[in-house]
Write a protein that holds these residues in place. Structure first.
Motif, mmCIF file in Angstrom:
data_model
loop_
_atom_site.group_PDB
_atom_site.id
_atom_site.type_symbol
_atom_site.label_atom_id
_atom_site.label_comp_id
_atom_site.label_asym_id
_atom_site.label_seq_id
_atom_site.Cartn_x
_atom_site.Cartn_y
_atom_site.Cartn_z
ATOM 1 N N THR A 142 -9.074 -8.128 -3.370
ATOM 2 C CA THR A 142 -8.545 -6.986 -4.128
ATOM 3 C C THR A 142 -9.135 -6.909 -5.528
ATOM 4 O O THR A 142 -9.068 -5.854 -6.168
ATOM 5 N N GLU A 182 -16.956 -2.539 -5.383
ATOM 6 C CA GLU A 182 -17.681 -2.226 -4.154
ATOM 7 C C GLU A 182 -18.944 -3.080 -4.000
ATOM 8 O O GLU A 182 -19.269 -3.528 -2.902
ATOM 9 N N THR A 202 0.866 -1.176 0.000
ATOM 10 C CA THR A 202 0.000 0.000 0.000
ATOM 11 C C THR A 202 0.903 1.227 0.000
ATOM 12 O O THR A 202 1.595 1.493 0.989
ATOM 13 N N SER A 243 -6.008 -2.044 4.950
ATOM 14 C CA SER A 243 -5.891 -2.575 3.579
ATOM 15 C C SER A 243 -6.489 -3.973 3.492
ATOM 16 O O SER A 243 -7.154 -4.321 2.506
ATOM 17 N N ARG A 278 -7.738 0.782 -0.298
ATOM 18 C CA ARG A 278 -7.452 -0.126 -1.415
ATOM 19 C C ARG A 278 -5.940 -0.273 -1.573
ATOM 20 O O ARG A 278 -5.225 0.724 -1.754
ATOM 21 N N GLN A 332 -10.095 -3.772 3.292
ATOM 22 C CA GLN A 332 -10.484 -2.956 2.145
ATOM 23 C C GLN A 332 -11.080 -1.598 2.511
ATOM 24 O O GLN A 332 -11.863 -1.028 1.750
#
Length: 627
Positions: free
Chosen positions: A429, A433, A361, A409, A415, A412
């Motif tokens: 991942t 949505e 991330t 992360s 992202r 979620q």
């Protein structure tokens, strides 16, 4: 030798609509030159108000010192004028507050705030005061003090802000330093540095220190004397080592027994039922009556004196009073067993529920007028984790290492830039949505600060119902209300509390609301982000017991993000140590703590304050022995 500070029968009261609140109700102790006195107890016991009374900062007009004396080097400072008190405050008596971000003025640089203190109390020019401030910053080991002196508080880390507060507090070499929870929310390494720093400066200047904390291991290692405070009174007063060797008051014993650690794995932590009574309605007798595991008929009406039970060791408990124990009112009302029941979740080789592979991330760094990307902050830089069904993985490391970003992360809320997050084999991942929505109920989070994560305008019912409406739309209104009531009962809150607002609850109760909100949607996996870090040890024990029992009953999996390694030893099956966005060591909890391989892990473990292991199993509640 005259003590630096001597408190004699101090009473600090507040006028409230409910009546007179006796926040500090007859407290006495003293601190010698160069000595450290620790004041411990649950939130609401009056520790911070005692400190504010000493430094003469009782909130007016509602609050006032109703009696007693505060002798600074033999001089009573209570009757002094406001001008005389201002000359003492910050000069002879300084205070480090619990939260440096709220104690430092955000519109002034840290240098301005330090320079102001030095110039005001030492009569130096602005140039001389600036040079003295830079030297003070250097002494508290702030990096590049010449540049940092012109920075604003929000640009500093928590540990750096706390060092600035120490620099301001010690700039005038005070006779007394009051440290009110100076390390509560800090990492163990920063905590160790700050406590060592206070110790070094104390030796150099012979400053007396009043340390207010709920970290009992910190007290064991750094204080010469300890006062245990409960509901406005000191209930036990002793040299520190003597108290830890032989605690006498049931409240002290319950506090000590609620400390989590490796030796208590598989056992239910000891807890104290109920809460500290409001300062407007203390019992006539022992203030701990009603919560005490050894309560007798006369405890609630007859006040026990703080009497010397051993040389230098004072305790306010009728169990140690032969005359009281010979009377009819010594009949016991309850006799709590002294054996902690088991509460274990067997850790076997179940299949993984969650697998994280090469997770990254990154946050872009934008510069220039057009805000072009000039680089990236690699908050999480390629980590691999797995959490088994029904088990707990602890993610530990210093602030800024990427723990919270990793947790967010994984579920979620942020992202990730790259990598796979497999939940029951499904890569989250790759979902949009709409596709993620069914997983929102199965994966939940409990935040660090329950007050800021709860909407103050919503009742408990509305808070929990909001999640049920969003994630379980097929559930009818009556079914939702029944679910809310059952969940509140499960987390130790009555269903009758659902119509209250967050401000009407204690910190521990608000954390239970956060747990209930997560639990209501029937999750399989919960991220606990510093869920117990700011709680008293007694409340922390209640929450840890609750999480363990929920895990046992529902087979939940936890990712436990924390900097408290004592909690990790108690609750975690496996540990992952994070540094600079990467995992530097992973393994079973026993292996990590007994035989760490990585130098950073060793550094973390060495920084943890510890109580002598031989004492941990020896704290027993006093027996009821009528004369």
């Amino acid at each position: 030798m005259t003590p630096v500070i001597e408190i004699q029968d101090l009473k600090t009261y507040f006028k409230t609509p409910q009546g007179l609140a006796k926040a500090v109700d007859g407290v006495s102790f003293s601190i010698p030159k160069g000595g450290t006195f620790a004041l411990v107890g649950e939130s609401g016991c009056g520790k911070s108000m005692t400190a504010l009374s000493i430094i003469q900062l009782v909130p007016e007009p509602a609050g006032f010192i109703a009696g007693g004396r505060v002798l600074l080097n033999g001089r009573d400072i209570v009757p002094l004028s406001d001008q005389e008190k201002r000359e003492i405050r910050g000069n002879k008596i300084s205070m480090i507050f619990q939260e440096p971000m709220t104690s430092l003025n955000p519109v002034f640089t840290v240098g301005d705030q330090t320079i102001e203190t030095i110039a005001l109390h030492q009569g130096k020019t602005k140039k001389e005061a600036r040079e003295a401030a830079i030297e003070m910053f250097r002494r508290v080991r702030l990096p590049d003090p010449e540049s940092l002196i012109d920075e604003y508080p929000h640009r500093l880390s928590g540990g750096m802000r706390q060092r600035v507060m120490i620099a301001i507090a010690l700039a005038c070499k005070p006779d007394l330093l009051i440290a009110d929870e100076p390390t509560t929310a800090l990492d163990v390494t920063i905590q160790a540095q700050i406590i060592d720093l206070i110790g070094e400066l104390k030796k150099e200047t012979s400053t007396a220190v009043l340390l207010i904390t709920h970290n009992m291991a910190l007290v064991y290692q750094h204080a010469e004397e300890i006062g245990v405070m409960y509901a406005g009174k000191i209930v036990e007063l002793s040299p520190t080592k003597a108290l830890f060797r032989n605690p006498m008051h049931p409240y002290t014993i319950k506090l000590l027994r609620s400390i989590p650690g490796q030796e208590k794995r598989g056992l239910k932590l000891d807890t104290i039922p109920g809460t500290v009574p409001p300062a407007t309605s203390y019992p006539e007798g022992c203030h701990f009556a009603g919560r005490c595991p050894r309560e007798m008929e006369g405890c609630a009406t007859i006040l026990p004196p703080l009497a010397e039970r051993e040389p230098g060791h004072f305790a306010a408990c009728h169990l140690h009073d032969k005359e009281f124990m010979s009377k009819p009112w010594s009949k016991p009302l309850r006799q709590e067993p002294d054996i902690l029941p088991p509460l274990s979740v067997p850790h076997d080789k179940k299949e993984p529920l969650l697998e994280v592979k090469r997770l990254k991330t990154y946050y872009p760094i934008r510069k220039g007028l057009l805000k072009r990307v000039a680089g990236h902050v690699k908050a999480v830089d390629g980590i691999d984790l797995s959490v088994r069904k029904g088990s707990t993985l602890a993610l530990v490391g210093e602030s800024g290492c990427g723990k919270t970003t990793a947790g967010k992360s994984i579920i979620q809320l942020i992202r990730p830039t790259e990598g796979e997050i497999l939940f029951n084999g499904k890569d989250l991942t790759r979902l949009n949505e709409k596709e993620l929505k069914p997983y929102r109920a199965r994966i939940q989070i409990i935040f660090q600060d329950p007050y800021s994560s709860l909407n103050p305008r919503l009742t408990v019912k509305d808070t929990i119902e909001e999640g049920l409406k969003a994630l379980k739309p097929d559930m009818g209104r009556s079914e939702r209300h029944a679910k809310i009531a059952a969940t509140l009962e499960r987390v130790g809150l009555g269903a009758d509390m659902m119509h209250r607002y967050p401000h009407q609850f204690s910190g521990g109760q608000r954390q239970r609301i956060g747990i209930a909100r997560a639990l209501a949607v029937d999750p399989e996996f919960i991220v606990c982000d510093e869920a117990v870090s700011a709680l008293d040890v007694s409340v922390q024990a209640q929450i840890l017991n609750l999480l363990k029992s929920i895990q046992r009953d529902f087979g939940l999996s936890f990712l436990f993000i924390t900097h408290d390694l004592g909690v990790v030893e108690y609750i975690a099956d496996e540990v992952a140590v994070m540094y600079g966005g990467r995992i530097v060591e992973r393994g079973l909890t026993e292996e990590i703590f007994s035989n760490p391989k990585d130098d950073y892990t060793k550094k973390l473990l060495e920084a943890v304050p510890k109580i002598d292991a031989s004492l941990l199993a020896g704290w027993r509640l006093p027996e009821h022995k009528p004369s």
